[in-house]
Write an enzyme that holds these catalytic residues in place. Structure first.
Site, short mmCIF file in Angstrom:
data_model
loop_
_atom_site.label_atom_id
_atom_site.label_comp_id
_atom_site.label_asym_id
_atom_site.label_seq_id
_atom_site.Cartn_x
_atom_site.Cartn_y
_atom_site.Cartn_z
N TRP A 155 38.68 36.67 46.99
CA TRP A 155 38.05 35.41 47.44
C TRP A 155 38.81 34.16 47.00
O TRP A 155 38.49 33.08 47.45
CB TRP A 155 36.60 35.32 46.95
CG TRP A 155 36.41 35.73 45.51
CD1 TRP A 155 35.93 36.93 45.07
CD2 TRP A 155 36.70 34.97 44.33
NE1 TRP A 155 35.91 36.97 43.69
CE2 TRP A 155 36.37 35.76 43.21
CE3 TRP A 155 37.20 33.68 44.10
CZ2 TRP A 155 36.53 35.33 41.89
CZ3 TRP A 155 37.36 33.25 42.79
CH2 TRP A 155 37.03 34.07 41.71
N LYS A 179 40.32 43.11 55.79
CA LYS A 179 38.99 43.15 55.19
C LYS A 179 38.95 42.02 54.17
O LYS A 179 39.37 42.18 53.03
CB LYS A 179 38.75 44.50 54.52
CG LYS A 179 37.30 44.93 54.44
CD LYS A 179 36.35 43.95 53.79
CE LYS A 179 36.24 44.15 52.30
NZ LYS A 179 35.39 43.11 51.65
N GLY A 229 43.31 42.08 44.52
CA GLY A 229 42.00 41.91 43.91
C GLY A 229 42.06 42.31 42.45
O GLY A 229 43.13 42.30 41.83
N SER A 230 40.92 42.67 41.91
CA SER A 230 40.86 42.96 40.47
C SER A 230 41.51 44.32 40.15
O SER A 230 41.57 45.21 41.01
CB SER A 230 39.40 42.98 40.02
OG SER A 230 38.71 44.02 40.68
N GLU A 251 48.23 44.30 44.32
CA GLU A 251 48.49 43.02 43.63
C GLU A 251 47.21 42.69 42.88
O GLU A 251 46.21 42.31 43.49
CB GLU A 251 48.83 41.92 44.64
CG GLU A 251 50.11 42.17 45.44
CD GLU A 251 51.37 41.83 44.65
OE1 GLU A 251 51.27 41.28 43.54
OE2 GLU A 251 52.46 42.15 45.15
N LEU A 252 47.24 42.83 41.55
CA LEU A 252 45.98 42.82 40.79
C LEU A 252 45.89 41.63 39.82
O LEU A 252 46.55 40.61 40.02
CB LEU A 252 45.84 44.16 40.07
CG LEU A 252 46.03 45.39 40.97
CD1 LEU A 252 45.96 46.68 40.17
CD2 LEU A 252 45.02 45.41 42.11
N CYS A 285 45.45 34.35 40.29
CA CYS A 285 45.88 35.56 39.57
C CYS A 285 46.98 35.24 38.57
O CYS A 285 47.09 35.87 37.53
CB CYS A 285 46.36 36.61 40.56
SG CYS A 285 47.65 35.99 41.66
N GLU A 383 41.24 38.99 31.55
CA GLU A 383 41.42 37.92 32.54
C GLU A 383 40.17 37.04 32.55
O GLU A 383 39.05 37.52 32.75
CB GLU A 383 41.64 38.54 33.92
CG GLU A 383 41.99 37.49 34.97
CD GLU A 383 42.27 38.11 36.34
OE1 GLU A 383 41.48 38.98 36.78
OE2 GLU A 383 43.27 37.72 36.97
P1 NAD Z 1 37.64 42.43 43.77
O1 NAD Z 1 38.48 43.54 43.26
O2 NAD Z 1 36.24 42.35 43.27
O3 NAD Z 1 37.54 42.47 45.36
C1 NAD Z 1 38.66 42.38 46.19
C2 NAD Z 1 38.35 42.99 47.53
O4 NAD Z 1 38.09 44.38 47.38
C3 NAD Z 1 37.12 42.41 48.23
O5 NAD Z 1 37.41 42.26 49.58
C4 NAD Z 1 36.07 43.48 48.00
O6 NAD Z 1 35.06 43.51 48.98
C5 NAD Z 1 36.92 44.73 48.08
N1 NAD Z 1 36.35 45.91 47.42
C6 NAD Z 1 35.48 45.96 46.38
N2 NAD Z 1 35.23 47.25 46.05
C7 NAD Z 1 35.96 48.02 46.89
C8 NAD Z 1 36.16 49.42 47.03
N3 NAD Z 1 35.54 50.28 46.24
N4 NAD Z 1 37.00 49.85 48.00
C9 NAD Z 1 37.65 48.98 48.80
N5 NAD Z 1 37.51 47.64 48.71
C10 NAD Z 1 36.68 47.16 47.76
O7 NAD Z 1 38.46 41.11 43.45
P2 NAD Z 1 37.99 39.59 43.64
O8 NAD Z 1 36.97 39.31 42.58
O9 NAD Z 1 37.66 39.35 45.05
O10 NAD Z 1 39.34 38.78 43.33
C11 NAD Z 1 39.71 38.34 42.07
C12 NAD Z 1 40.79 39.22 41.48
O11 NAD Z 1 41.91 39.27 42.36
C13 NAD Z 1 41.33 38.72 40.16
O12 NAD Z 1 41.45 39.78 39.26
C14 NAD Z 1 42.71 38.17 40.53
O13 NAD Z 1 43.63 38.15 39.46
C15 NAD Z 1 43.10 39.11 41.62
N6 NAD Z 1 44.16 38.52 42.46
C16 NAD Z 1 45.43 39.01 42.36
C17 NAD Z 1 46.48 38.43 43.09
C18 NAD Z 1 47.89 38.93 42.97
O14 NAD Z 1 48.73 38.54 43.78
N7 NAD Z 1 48.23 39.77 41.99
C19 NAD Z 1 46.20 37.37 43.96
C20 NAD Z 1 44.90 36.90 44.06
C21 NAD Z 1 43.88 37.50 43.29
#
Ligand code: NAD
Length: 516
Positions: A155, A179, A229-230, A251-252, A285, A383
């Site tokens: 997000w 997605k 994501g996370s 990319e986490l 991130c 984080e």
């Molecule tokens: P999140 O992991 O909660 O969610 C990310 C996405 O995954 C969402 O679209 C969510 O609906 C989906 N998702 C959740 N559970 C799932 C599952 N079991 N299977 C498939 N998809 C699923 O992350 P967030 O809270 O949206 O984003 C914040 C995180 O993203 C932070 O940790 C941040 O550091 C990281 N981030 C990393 C980078 C990078 O380039 N390394 C860039 C931006 C954000």
């Protein structure tokens, strides 16, 4: 099928909390601004089927045809910039400056970059082999699209870290199902409107709105998953993808350190620390999440940072220039940030600025500076993803490097010193996928340079040649033009042949210093 393209109209049609819909909130005002479908597995499978049907035609357009489409889309983004920025600000609670530069600018640059570079990055590569068995043979590697790529995004950057990863996948000849995060899905629906407007064939890019289950369902039918994501979700993605043995790129999260050495330009270092700890409310991130400062300049650095953070204007984003720091996008994130600050204070840290939630109908956390911190505190290890800057005093460079590397993450990192050679030497000692000397974070904008994490910050990279090759399968082709009817390695086995190869082996490697 997923798209509720006009959120306002949808809100009126569906009513609040309508079944099967996800309400999207403006984090700065707490108002519901739209609803999107929460797609189930069957709906996702159908989108992937349509994407699969559309892919061969898209691939057949070639690099030129696909590049043209990307440039047309870039023009669409520029023409529709106000709508796009408004959407990013409304669903993310971010400032229009952040929406313009970190999302929209990046996407426009990216569309042009991949349109131009895809062909050369994916051109056949000649391989020259020194093996005697390869004499007279031609070998080359070719890249071909995987098919349907699922891009799952977070997000905090609803364009850059969602559609941004789709661009090289599309330029490689794949179709893509996006997605977006359920917290910020509306801008991706605008993207779908844009791709339709510029005539991208149906199914080449589609948007599967929904929560985590929708993302999980996507993994069950696509050919590759690009996830941002996370780290916690990243592990689940990898486990699910392993069931089908499909490739993933992850990319986490990050806990990026900044090191300030005693000979640094302190004004520049302080400006960088404040900018990249507080920008987008710290929800980046690769935000600066912790700073280590050498003892002789610690007090001066802290004074500068406290002064600058104290002058930041926070509030609901309005017109450009109105505020510096916006809202916290994701509701539970405010609790995490608060927990980290309280844990640090409990263990002896001092709050020099901020330190608590800010007033408002929306979600805000005050820009915060902590000192007296150490590695027993969550704020130095996990984080935080909020507008919090903990600063720790260190004896020397070695201690700074040791503490910077005391992390399970390894995304970005920074070192500040006027001695550039020393800065580079320190950068090489940092366990992170990326390191900047006298800079921070801006390396992300160099599309030519690979960007990725180590440890729990991820697997794989975006940008550079690897940033598009990961969306391809690699095929090595060997061509023999003039081959003898029978080669010495073929049946029947004979003693003289074995002797010949033995002699060849001794001639090649019998001496310690051989050429191959
Ligand atoms: P999140 O992991 O909660 O969610 C990310 C996405 O995954 C969402 O679209 C969510 O609906 C989906 N998702 C959740 N559970 C799932 C599952 N079991 N299977 C498939 N998809 C699923 O992350 P967030 O809270 O949206 O984003 C914040 C995180 O993203 C932070 O940790 C941040 O550091 C990281 N981030 C990393 C980078 C990078 O380039 N390394 C860039 C931006 C954000």
């Amino acid at each position: 099928m997923s798209a509720v393209v006009n959120p306002q109209a949808a809100a009126e049609q569906n009513g609040a909390g309508a079944d099967g819909k996800i309400a999207v909130e403006n984090p700065a005002t707490a108002e519901v601004i739209g609803y999107v479908d929460d797609l189930d597995g069957a709906a996702v499978a159908l989108l992937v089927e349509q994407a699969r049907a559309a892919q061969p035609g898209w691939e057949a357009l070639g690099f030129e045809g696909r590049g043209e489409a990307m440039r047309a889309l870039r023009s669409w983004f520029v023409a529709n910039r106000k709508r796009v920025i408004d959407s990013l600000v409304a669903e993310g609670g971010k400032t229009p400056e952040d929406a313009l530069l970190a999302d929209l600018w990046y996407i426009c640059d990216s569309l042009g970059f991949w349109a131009k570079k895809a062909k050369s990055y994916l051109a056949d590569e000649r391989v020259r082999s020194g093996s005697p068995f390869m004499l007279g043979k031609r070998i080359f590697v070719r890249y071909r699209p995987l098919g349907v790529v699922g891009v799952i995004g977070p997000w905090n950057y609803p364009l850059t870290n969602t559609f941004g990863d789709a661009i090289p996948a599309l330029m490689a000849g794949n179709s893509v199902v996006l997605k977006p995060s359920e917290i910020t899905p509306l801008t991706s629906l605008l993207v779908a409107e844009g791709t339709a407007a510029v005539g991208l064939p149906d199914g080449v890019l589609s948007v599967a709105t929904g929560a985590g289950e929708t993302g999980a369902a996507l993994i069950d039918s696509v050919d590759m998953v690009m996830f941002t994501g996370s780290s916690r979700t990243g592990k689940k993605i990898m486990a699910r993808a392993a069931e089908r043995l499909i490739p993933v790129s992850l990319e986490l999260g990050g806990k990026d350190p900044m090191i300030v050495l005693s000979d640094a330009d302190l004004e520049r270092a302080a400006n960088m620390a404040v900018q990249w700890a507080m920008s987008n409310s710290g929800q980046i991130c690769q935000a600066v999440e912790r700073v280590y400062v050498e003892e002789p300049v610690y007090e001066e650095f802290v004074t500068k940072v406290v002064d600058k953070v104290g002058r930041l204007r926070q509030g609901a984003p309005g017109a450009a220039g109105a505020v510096d720091v916006g809202a916290m996008t994701f509701p539970p994130q405010v609790e995490i940030v608060e927990r980290h600050v309280l844990d640090a204070v409990d263990k002896g840290a001092q709050v020099l600025v901020g330190g608590k939630r800010a007033e408002g109908p929306g979600r805000f956390f005050e820009p915060t500076v902590l000192t007296g911190v150490d590695h027993t505190m969550d704020v130095m290890r996990d984080e935080t993803f909020g507008p919090v800057l903990p600063i720790m005093k260190v004896r020397d460079t070695d201690e700074a490097v040791r503490l910077a590397n005391d992390s399970r993450y390894g995304l970005n990192s920074a070192v500040f010193t006027r001695d550039v050679a020393k800065g580079e030497a320190v950068a090489r000692r940092l366990d992170a996928g990326n390191a900047c000397v006298n800079d921070a974070l801006i390396n992300y904008l160099a599309h030519e340079a690979p960007f990725g994490g180590t440890g729990e910050s991820g697997i794989g990279v975006r940008h550079g040649p690897q940033g598009i090759r990961k969306y391809c399968s690699q095929q090595t082709i060997l061509v023999t033009r003039f081959g003898p009817k029978r080669e010495p390695t073929m049946f029947p086995n004979r003693a003289w042949k074995a002797k010949l190869f033995e002699r060849l082996m001794v001639a090649l490697w019998g001496r310690r210093r051989s050429r191959r």
